[in-house]
Design a protein around this motif. Sequence first.
Motif, PDB file in Angstrom:
ATOM      1  N   ASN A  39      -7.201  -6.146   6.453  1.00 55.32           N
ATOM      2  CA  ASN A  39      -5.788  -6.052   6.060  1.00 55.32           C
ATOM      3  C   ASN A  39      -5.019  -7.290   6.500  1.00 55.32           C
TER       4      ASN A  39
ATOM      5  N   GLN B  64     -16.384  -7.231   1.446  1.00 52.86           N
ATOM      6  CA  GLN B  64     -15.747  -6.646   2.627  1.00 52.86           C
ATOM      7  C   GLN B  64     -14.403  -7.343   2.894  1.00 52.86           C
TER       8      GLN B  64
ATOM      9  N   GLU C 192      -9.226  -9.004  -2.640  1.00 53.62           N
ATOM     10  CA  GLU C 192      -9.961  -7.991  -1.869  1.00 53.62           C
ATOM     11  C   GLU C 192     -10.047  -8.353  -0.396  1.00 53.62           C
TER      12      GLU C 192
ATOM     13  N   GLU D 177      -6.388  -0.513  -6.218  1.00 50.20           N
ATOM     14  CA  GLU D 177      -7.557   0.335  -6.483  1.00 50.20           C
ATOM     15  C   GLU D 177      -8.739  -0.192  -5.680  1.00 50.20           C
ATOM     16  N   GLU D 178      -9.689   0.707  -5.371  1.00 50.66           N
ATOM     17  CA  GLU D 178     -10.811   0.336  -4.495  1.00 50.66           C
ATOM     18  C   GLU D 178     -11.901  -0.362  -5.298  1.00 50.66           C
ATOM     19  N   SER D 179     -11.670  -1.599  -5.604  1.00 50.94           N
ATOM     20  CA  SER D 179     -12.629  -2.360  -6.419  1.00 50.94           C
ATOM     21  C   SER D 179     -13.883  -2.690  -5.608  1.00 50.94           C
ATOM     22  N   ALA D 180     -13.739  -2.908  -4.304  1.00 49.67           N
ATOM     23  CA  ALA D 180     -14.860  -2.956  -3.348  1.00 49.67           C
ATOM     24  C   ALA D 180     -15.984  -3.923  -3.691  1.00 49.67           C
TER      25      ALA D 180
ATOM     26  N   ASP E  59      -8.313  -4.949   2.375  1.00 42.11           N
ATOM     27  CA  ASP E  59      -9.349  -3.952   2.635  1.00 42.11           C
ATOM     28  C   ASP E  59     -10.177  -3.635   1.390  1.00 42.11           C
ATOM     29  N   SER E  60     -10.624  -4.685   0.719  1.00 43.28           N
ATOM     30  CA  SER E  60     -11.508  -4.568  -0.456  1.00 43.28           C
ATOM     31  C   SER E  60     -10.832  -3.938  -1.669  1.00 43.28           C
ATOM     32  N   ARG E  61      -9.492  -4.006  -1.702  1.00 40.50           N
ATOM     33  CA  ARG E  61      -8.773  -3.430  -2.849  1.00 40.50           C
ATOM     34  C   ARG E  61      -8.061  -4.521  -3.639  1.00 40.50           C
TER      35      ARG E  61
ATOM     36  N   SER F 261       0.823  -1.211   0.000  1.00 44.13           N
ATOM     37  CA  SER F 261       0.000   0.000   0.000  1.00 44.13           C
ATOM     38  C   SER F 261       0.861   1.268   0.000  1.00 44.13           C
TER      39      SER F 261
END
Length: 424
Positions: A262, A259, A232, A253-256, A236-238, A52
């Motif tokens: 880390n 849930q 993900e 990237e926040e693909s989300a 953290d959903s990335r 990150s």
Amino acid sequence: MTTSIPIDRRLAVDGGRPVRPPDRPWPRWPTPAPDAAANLTAVLTGGRWAISSPSVGDGVLFERRFAADFARYVGTRHCVPVDHGSSALVVALESLGLGYGDTVLVPALTWTASATAALRAGLVPVLVDVDRDTGCVGPDDLDLSVDPRAVVAVHWASNMADVPALDAVTRPRGISVVEDCAQAHGATWQGRQAGSLGRLGCFSFQHGKVLTCGEGGAVVTDDDTLAPVLEELRADSRRYRGDRTPPGELDLEESAGVQGANFCLDEFSAAVACAQLAVLDDQHDVRNHNYRLLADLLDGVDGVRLLQPAPEQTRISIYEGTIVFDELPAGLDNAAVAAALTAELGRRFYCTDEPLHRSRLLQPWTKPLLAPLAERFAAIHRDRTYPNTEWLAAHTVQTHHSTFLGTEQDMHDVAAAVAKVLAR
Ligand SMILES: Cc1ncc(COP(=O)(O)O)c(C=O)c1O
């Protein structure tokens, strides 16, 4: 082959002369691979200590390199590194999208994480017995009456579970096999690597494992739909972005889609893992040669043998060398035998971890979050028995795999010590 019994028959635990001179050293563990120091320096000075971290515009993250190298090693399309083997099991089970409170079969003969991971994923582990020859869960041990949705197939000590046979029973019923390969890096079954046989394979790289970076883990899979979910779940959903990352921006990237949390492997650990993977197979060769030699030497000693894999297992990966005492010396239990061997050899020999149905480390009722699962867990286990697990726990003595990383003389010492303890 025969093993001569040393002249001083008095055991070292009773004040006798030990079989192995105290000044003869055993191999150390872990030992840094040739590239470990340079890789660590590259991370230290490279400005990226985590996946990150913002991109610096050049160079590949060690975590990405390790994922590619380890997927190639295991022979799967995907590898998602994580921070611990326990986390690998948690995200692997979470990725299956099961319902809260669904049951997962877990062998009673394993480390507590194989079961606690199921609880952490909102599932109820149901403990089952193992095969007495291999120490691993087999198709006859599966309890389908509890309607399991997954099986954690633990490869134990140096032996692999028969995943194809488990798969043949479970797949038609929609039950997934998750391999717990924390003790099986590089082991093969009919030429296929541990981790590549089930729907998902989970590894630990904790300090004692044959591939280590201190603390770490990974999930491998051929399943293209599970791989992005695993990414993900651990970041953290990335997920990693598909295009090139401009300097100063994140590779994630926040693909989300789901849930996450880390569970990321840090760059220092990934750098060490890359280096250690390069020497793993050479270390397997040394260990496996010595293991075969010790098996031959113990052939000449009545009532004792080394744990052997199923015939379909084409390579063993020794996490713990396991000596099976079909007949224990009169008046001694295996804990006393382990203590006697430790004293003769100046190397730690020990009993296997407490089986999970009586392990003090498995106590979900102590966490409020797990209370509803713990109630069901306790109810399901009230009247269960585990005869093969109990037999193995009472009749085996283990030693760390690094005992097998030295010379043939070491194996002669171990065989002599076993013969001496049995002849007491
Ligand atoms: C069979 C098994 N599963 C899971 C784990 C958990 O791995 P970690 O300690 O990296 O969380 C271990 C670690 O000893 C293990 O032996």
